[in-house]
Design a protein around this motif. Structure first.
Motif, PDB file in Angstrom:
ATOM      1  N   PRO A   1       0.837  -1.186  -0.116  1.00 13.43           N
ATOM      2  CA  PRO A   1       0.097   0.164  -0.046  1.00 13.43           C
ATOM      3  C   PRO A   1       0.684   1.242  -0.012  1.00 13.43           C
ATOM      4  CG  PRO A   1      -0.502  -1.594   1.721  1.00 13.43           C
ATOM      5  CD  PRO A   1       0.937  -1.947   0.924  1.00 13.43           C
ATOM      6  N   ALA A   2       0.403   2.611  -0.468  1.00 15.44           N
ATOM      7  CA  ALA A   2       1.206   3.619  -0.587  1.00 15.44           C
ATOM      8  C   ALA A   2       1.749   4.059   0.638  1.00 15.44           C
ATOM      9  CB  ALA A   2       0.220   4.575  -1.129  1.00 15.44           C
ATOM     10  N   TRP A   3       0.887   3.848   1.765  1.00 14.73           N
ATOM     11  CA  TRP A   3       1.129   4.148   3.321  1.00 14.73           C
ATOM     12  C   TRP A   3       2.419   3.228   3.712  1.00 14.73           C
ATOM     13  CZ3 TRP A   3       1.003   0.186   6.620  1.00 14.73           C
ATOM     14  CH2 TRP A   3       0.084  -0.689   6.321  1.00 14.73           C
ATOM     15  N   ALA A   4       2.656   2.435   3.181  1.00 13.55           N
ATOM     16  CA  ALA A   4       3.772   1.397   4.078  1.00 13.55           C
ATOM     17  C   ALA A   4       5.215   1.518   3.146  1.00 13.55           C
ATOM     18  CB  ALA A   4       3.268  -0.241   3.487  1.00 13.55           C
ATOM     19  N   SER A   5       5.298   2.555   2.449  1.00 13.36           N
ATOM     20  CA  SER A   5       6.882   2.898   2.195  1.00 13.36           C
ATOM     21  C   SER A   5       6.839   4.273   1.619  1.00 13.36           C
ATOM     22  CB  SER A   5       7.383   1.908   0.902  1.00 13.36           C
ATOM     23  OG  SER A   5       6.750   2.270  -0.137  1.00 13.36           O
ATOM     24  N   ASP A   6       8.103   4.724   1.979  1.00 20.74           N
ATOM     25  CA  ASP A   6       8.402   6.227   1.617  1.00 20.74           C
ATOM     26  C   ASP A   6       7.885   6.671   0.362  1.00 20.74           C
ATOM     27  OD1 ASP A   6       9.039   6.684   4.361  1.00 20.74           O
ATOM     28  OD2 ASP A   6      11.046   6.304   3.974  1.00 20.74           O
ATOM     29  N   GLY A   7       8.328   6.001  -0.660  1.00 21.78           N
ATOM     30  CA  GLY A   7       7.894   6.175  -1.924  1.00 21.78           C
ATOM     31  C   GLY A   7       6.609   5.934  -2.464  1.00 21.78           C
ATOM     32  N   GLY A   8       5.984   5.117  -1.886  1.00 23.31           N
ATOM     33  CA  GLY A   8       4.412   4.956  -1.958  1.00 23.31           C
ATOM     34  C   GLY A   8       4.261   4.140  -3.355  1.00 23.31           C
ATOM     35  N   SER A   9       5.454   3.295  -3.714  1.00 22.14           N
ATOM     36  CA  SER A   9       5.209   2.462  -5.004  1.00 22.14           C
ATOM     37  C   SER A   9       4.627   1.237  -4.338  1.00 22.14           C
ATOM     38  CB  SER A   9       6.446   2.167  -5.556  1.00 22.14           C
ATOM     39  OG  SER A   9       6.453   1.108  -6.595  1.00 22.14           O
ATOM     40  N   PRO A  10       3.854   0.471  -5.176  1.00 23.02           N
ATOM     41  CA  PRO A  10       3.392  -1.004  -4.663  1.00 23.02           C
ATOM     42  C   PRO A  10       4.446  -1.983  -4.991  1.00 23.02           C
ATOM     43  CG  PRO A  10       2.515  -0.281  -6.846  1.00 23.02           C
ATOM     44  CD  PRO A  10       3.191   0.904  -6.316  1.00 23.02           C
ATOM     45  N   TYR A  11       5.510  -1.602  -5.635  1.00 20.86           N
ATOM     46  CA  TYR A  11       6.660  -2.713  -5.878  1.00 20.86           C
ATOM     47  C   TYR A  11       7.833  -2.232  -4.913  1.00 20.86           C
ATOM     48  CZ  TYR A  11       3.906  -3.212 -10.129  1.00 20.86           C
ATOM     49  OH  TYR A  11       2.867  -3.475 -11.122  1.00 20.86           O
TER      50      TYR A  11
END
Length: 382
Positions: free
Chosen positions: A146-156
């Motif tokens: 999800p977008a909230w789970a990483s700084d960049g917001g990428s699903p990959y």
């Protein structure tokens, strides 16, 4: 969903954006084999010295046929399960006994950690119930941040906190454990388009967080997310990072390159060959993991049009596609007794007349392709 790497940066960007848009709309959608030549100099992907492990006796399935054949489901990329049920009906009748279902974490928890998205839960409930009612064993592949789970917001992008992913898969295991035969952790983590950075240590942290989270609720196998190709070098790095005790089954996606080459094309040290499987097995044996199976959770050939003559996007005819399916099953079963399920990528051709949309066993209108008859024959032991 798989990865043959495209040299053209622009092409990668276009396909990645298309995949992201599809995911946002319908869940865990991703491009089919991206179809282009990998960079042999890139870490973890390329050629390696061929290693042959201790020979094992050939094996064969029971006279009744092969019960470990399955397919990748794409028909659930919708807000309704009707088409997925119809597809599972057709392929179960043809002899398939396994189905791989990709599930988008970003669609389960789009707004943040907490309850799963209701419409997506309902869809998955229907799909998994339908699979159970048809006697299909389900491999769930959970990926896409999800977008909230990483700084960049990428699903990959890998999640910044692996415990967020672990919490999500634990919730999934608690809800669907009775209907799921195996949990696959991400998809092609050695491919930087699908797992940014493609770092073995980063993936190992994710895998080792997910393993006990699943086991709290479900004893089903945890699967080391399907490696793009038979990438023994990257696997060795994951073992060195501590992966050994964090999975029960290793999955690979041994697509053959160039993409119109037959299944028995000699490996000659190339990871993009089905015949490089013994090199992966050798790494497992080095780490005393010879009791674990290898599962092929994606394999296929496209009968769609060529992509501008690119040797990594060369299609085959529908009859060749069928022949290669049968040949691949026979090769694996006669040479590699440590391989379990073989999952064909994919169920139905995509909607466009392109190379990437030509991997299906069925036409878009669910008419059978010759490959479906080849699956049926293999499942019946012919």
């Amino acid at each position: 969903m798989t990865g043959l790497v495209r040299r053209s940066t622009a092409a990668i960007a276009i396909l990645a954006v298309a995949g992201v848009v599809g995911v946002l709309l319908v869940g865990s959608t991703a491009p089919s084999p991206l179809g282009a030549q990998p960079d042999p100099g890139r870490q973890g992907v390329g050629t390696t010295a061929e290693v042959t492990p201790t020979p094992e006796p050939a094996t064969s399935r029971a006279p009744g046929g092969d019960v470990d054949l399955g397919f990748q489901l794409s028909a659930h990329h919708s807000d309704r399960a009707d088409r997925a049920i119809a597809v599972m009906d057709r392929l179960q009748r043809a002899g398939a006994r396994w189905v791989r279902v990709d599930v988008g974490w970003q669609t389960l928890q789009p707004e943040g950690p907490g309850p799963f998205e209701r419409w997506y839960v309902d869809l998955l409930d229907d799909v998994l119930t339908g699979a159970r009612e048809r006697g299909l064993q389900v491999i769930v592949s959970l990926w896409l941040s999800p977008a909230w789970a990483s700084d960049g917001g990428s699903p990959y992008a890998p999640p910044d906190d692996v415990e967020d992913y672990a919490d999500a898969i634990a919730t999934a295991a608690r809800r669907w454990g009775a209907d799921v035969a195996a949990w696959e952790i991400w998809n092609e983590p050695n491919f930087p388009v699908f797992f940014e950075g493609a770092d073995p240590a980063t993936y190992t942290r994710l895998l080792c967080a997910a393993y006990p989270a699943v086991k709290r609720y479900d004893d089903s196998p945890v699967v080391f997310g399907g490696l793009m190709y038979n990438d023994d070098g990257w696997l060795r790095q994951a073992y060195e990072a501590g992966a050994k005790d964090c999975f029960d089954v290793l999955a690979t996606h041994p697509y053959v390159g160039p993409s119109d080459a037959p299944p028995d094309t000699p490996a000659v040290g190339a990871v993009w060959r089905l015949t490089h499987t013994p090199a992966v097995r050798a790494v497992m044996e080095e780490w005393a993991d010879g009791d674990k199976q290898i599962w092929i959770t994606e394999l296929g050939w496209s009968s769609g049009p060529d992509s501008d003559g690119n040797p990594w996007d060369r299609s085959v005819t529908p009859r060749q596609q069928a022949a290669y399916l049968g040949d691949a099953v026979r090769l694996v079963r006669s040479r590699y007794p440590y391989v379990g399920p073989i999952i064909w990528y994919r169920d139905v051709d995509g909607p466009t007349d392109t190379y990437q949309d030509g991997f299906g066993l069925l036409h878009p209108g669910l008419r059978p392709k010759p490959a479906l008859r080849a699956l049926r024959d293999a499942a019946r032991g012919r």
